[in-house]
Design a protein around this motif. Structure first.
Motif, short mmCIF file in Angstrom:
data_model
loop_
_atom_site.label_atom_id
_atom_site.label_comp_id
_atom_site.label_asym_id
_atom_site.label_seq_id
_atom_site.Cartn_x
_atom_site.Cartn_y
_atom_site.Cartn_z
N ARG A 10 0.34 12.53 14.04
CA ARG A 10 1.68 11.76 14.23
C ARG A 10 1.25 10.38 13.90
NH1 ARG A 10 4.84 8.25 17.51
NH2 ARG A 10 7.00 9.10 17.73
N GLN A 11 1.81 9.88 12.71
CA GLN A 11 1.71 8.49 12.52
C GLN A 11 2.80 7.72 12.20
OE1 GLN A 11 -1.58 6.99 11.63
NE2 GLN A 11 -2.35 9.04 12.38
N GLU A 12 2.95 6.43 12.98
CA GLU A 12 4.07 5.57 13.05
C GLU A 12 3.55 4.32 12.27
OE1 GLU A 12 6.69 5.78 16.42
OE2 GLU A 12 6.20 3.58 16.65
N ARG A 13 4.76 3.72 11.51
CA ARG A 13 4.64 2.32 11.26
C ARG A 13 5.79 1.31 11.37
NH1 ARG A 13 3.03 0.86 4.69
NH2 ARG A 13 3.46 -1.35 4.95
N GLN A 14 5.72 0.30 11.84
CA GLN A 14 6.70 -0.72 12.21
C GLN A 14 6.66 -1.77 11.15
OE1 GLN A 14 6.52 -1.60 16.26
NE2 GLN A 14 7.76 0.22 16.90
N LEU A 20 9.17 3.82 10.18
CA LEU A 20 8.79 5.04 9.66
C LEU A 20 7.86 6.01 10.81
CD1 LEU A 20 8.00 4.31 6.13
CD2 LEU A 20 9.94 5.47 7.12
N THR A 21 8.22 7.19 10.84
CA THR A 21 7.25 8.20 11.75
C THR A 21 7.34 9.43 11.06
OG1 THR A 21 8.11 7.10 13.86
CG2 THR A 21 6.64 9.30 14.18
N TRP A 22 5.76 9.71 10.92
CA TRP A 22 5.39 11.25 10.47
C TRP A 22 5.01 11.99 11.48
CZ3 TRP A 22 6.93 13.74 6.32
CH2 TRP A 22 7.10 13.13 5.10
N ALA A 124 12.53 0.90 -2.49
CA ALA A 124 11.46 1.26 -3.19
C ALA A 124 10.02 0.98 -2.31
CB ALA A 124 11.45 0.61 -4.66
N VAL A 125 10.42 -0.23 -1.64
CA VAL A 125 9.33 -0.70 -0.71
C VAL A 125 8.91 0.34 0.57
CG1 VAL A 125 8.35 -2.32 1.15
CG2 VAL A 125 9.23 -3.04 -1.09
N ILE A 126 10.26 0.86 1.16
CA ILE A 126 10.02 1.84 2.00
C ILE A 126 9.63 3.02 1.51
CG2 ILE A 126 11.40 3.07 3.77
CD1 ILE A 126 13.49 0.69 3.85
N ILE A 131 5.00 7.20 1.63
CA ILE A 131 3.96 7.97 1.12
C ILE A 131 2.60 7.47 1.46
CG2 ILE A 131 2.78 8.04 -1.20
CD1 ILE A 131 5.61 7.82 -2.61
N GLY A 132 2.48 6.18 1.82
CA GLY A 132 1.16 5.69 2.31
C GLY A 132 0.87 6.30 3.68
N LEU A 133 2.05 6.15 4.55
CA LEU A 133 1.71 6.73 5.83
C LEU A 133 1.72 8.23 5.90
CD1 LEU A 133 2.03 5.61 8.85
CD2 LEU A 133 4.50 6.26 8.81
N PHE A 134 2.34 9.03 4.85
CA PHE A 134 1.73 10.30 4.86
C PHE A 134 0.39 10.62 4.57
CE2 PHE A 134 1.76 14.30 2.42
CZ PHE A 134 2.11 15.41 3.20
N ALA A 135 0.14 9.85 3.58
CA ALA A 135 -1.45 10.05 3.31
C ALA A 135 -2.31 9.86 4.54
CB ALA A 135 -1.84 8.95 2.49
#
Length: 287
Positions: A10-14, A20-22, A124-126, A131-135
Motif C-alpha cells: 500500500r502506497q499513498e501520496r498527498q 493518490l492511494t495504490w 497529466a500531472v496526476i 504511474i510513479g506511485l505504482f512503481a
C-alpha cells in the motif's frame, strides 16, 4: 532468489491537487492474472501499468486498486462537451432503431463516466504521479514476495535435509535387512527339517536381494534433492520446475514403498512421502 506469489503493498501520496492511494494484493495462481481498478479519469494509464507489471511479475493473481481523492477546495466541475455529445448521439441512434425509450434524464447524462470533469486539475500531472506511485507500490510488493520466498526456501531446505537423513538411514539398514532375510530363510528350513542345496539357497537369497534392492531409487532421491537445492538458488521463476521435481521425488518414494520387505523401510517411505507433500504445499506459493 526464490519469490513467493503472496504479498501486499500500500502506497499513498498527498499533493495540493489531492491524494493518490495504490493497493496491490498478490496470491498464488498458475499464470499471471492482473486485475486493475482505476478511476475513470485515470483509466487510460492502465495499459502502461499492465506492461510494467508483466515485466516484473511472472505468476500470480494480482489485484491493483487506485483511489484518487481530489482536493475539495480545488475542485470545480465542468462538462466535457465532446463526451456529452457522444452520449447524446448514442441515445439518438437507439431511437432511430425504433426502440421505445423514455425521455432521457439530464442528470443521468451527467452521471455517465467522463461527462463531468474537474476543470482545475492538471490530469497529466496526476497521471504521471499515479504511474510513479505504482512503481513504488510494485517494488514494495516484490520485496514482500522475496521476503516470504526466503522463508519458504528455508522451510523447503529443512525438509530436504530430513529426506537426505532418511535416505542415509535406509542405506545403512539394507545390509542388515538382507542378512536378516537370509537368517530367517535358514531358520524356516531348519524348522521344517528340509536341507536345501546351497546353490538353491543362494538363488533364493539373490531373489530376495533383488526384490529389496532400492539403491537405484535412493540414488535418484538424492539426485532430485540436489536438483531442488540448485533450483532454489536460481534467479527468476522456479515454481513450475520445483513442482515437477516434487512429482519425481514422490514417484521414487512410492517405488521404495512397493519394494519394502520390512516395516522399517515402509515407515521410511511413508515419512518421505509426508515430507514431499509438505514441500509441495509450500511450492504452490512460489513464483
Amino acid at each position: 532468489m526464490t519469490r513467493s506469489m503472496t504479498a501486499f503493498s500500500r502506497q499513498e501520496r498527498q499533493e495540493a491537487w489531492g491524494t493518490l492511494t495504490w493497493e496491490l494484493r498478490s496470491v498464488n495462481h498458475r499464470y499471471l492474472e492482473p486485475h486493475f481498478r482505476l478511476p475513470e479519469s485515470l483509466r487510460d494509464i492502465e495499459g502502461s501499468l499492465r506492461e510494467r507489471l508483466r515485466k516484473a511479475v511472472s505468476r500470480g493473481k494480482v489485484e491493483a486498486t487506485l483511489r484518487f481523492v481530489p482536493e475539495q477546495s480545488k475542485e470545480h466541475l465542468q462538462i466535457d462537451q465532446d463526451r456529452l455529445q457522444e452520449v447524446v448521439n448514442a441515445t439518438s441512434q437507439l431511437e432511430q432503431t425504433g426502440l421505445a425509450m423514455q425521455k432521457v434524464n439530464p442528470l443521468e447524462l451527467l452521471a455517465w463516466p467522463g461527462v463531468m470533469v474537474q476543470s482545475s486539475l492538471d490530469m497529466a500531472v496526476i497521471k504521471q504521479a499515479a504511474i510513479g506511485l505504482f512503481a513504488d507500490a510494485l517494488d514494495d510488493l516484490l520485496q514482500g514476495r522475496e521476503r516470504e520466498g526466503a522463508e519458504l526456501q528455508q522451510l523447503i531446505t529443512q525438509r530436504l535435509d530430513a529426506i537426505g537423513n532418511t535416505v542415509t538411514e535406509v542405506r545403512s539398514l539394507l545390509p542388515g535387512i538382507l542378512q536378516a532375510q537370509r537368517d530367517n530363510l535358514n531358520l524356516k528350513l531348519a524348522e521344517i527339517q528340509i536341507e536345501l542345496d546351497p546353490s538353491r539357497l543362494e538363488q533364493e537369497v539373490v531373489l530376495l536381494a533383488q526384490k529389496a534392492d532400492v539403491d537405484e531409487e535412493l540414488d535418484r532421491l538424492e539426485t532430485h534433492v540436489q536438483e531442488v537445492r540448485r533450483v532454489l538458488t536460481q534467479k527468476g521463476p522456479v515454481g513450475r520446475r520445483l513442482d515437477f521435481l516434487m512429482q519425481e521425488l514422490n514417484r521414487e518414494a512410492n517405488t521404495l514403498s512397493s519394494k519394502s520387505i520390512v516395516a522399517n523401510t515402509t515407515r521410511s517411505a511413508v515419512e518421505l512421502k509426508v515430507l514431499i507433500e509438505q514441500m509441495r504445499e509450500q511450492i504452490q506459493n512460489i513464483e
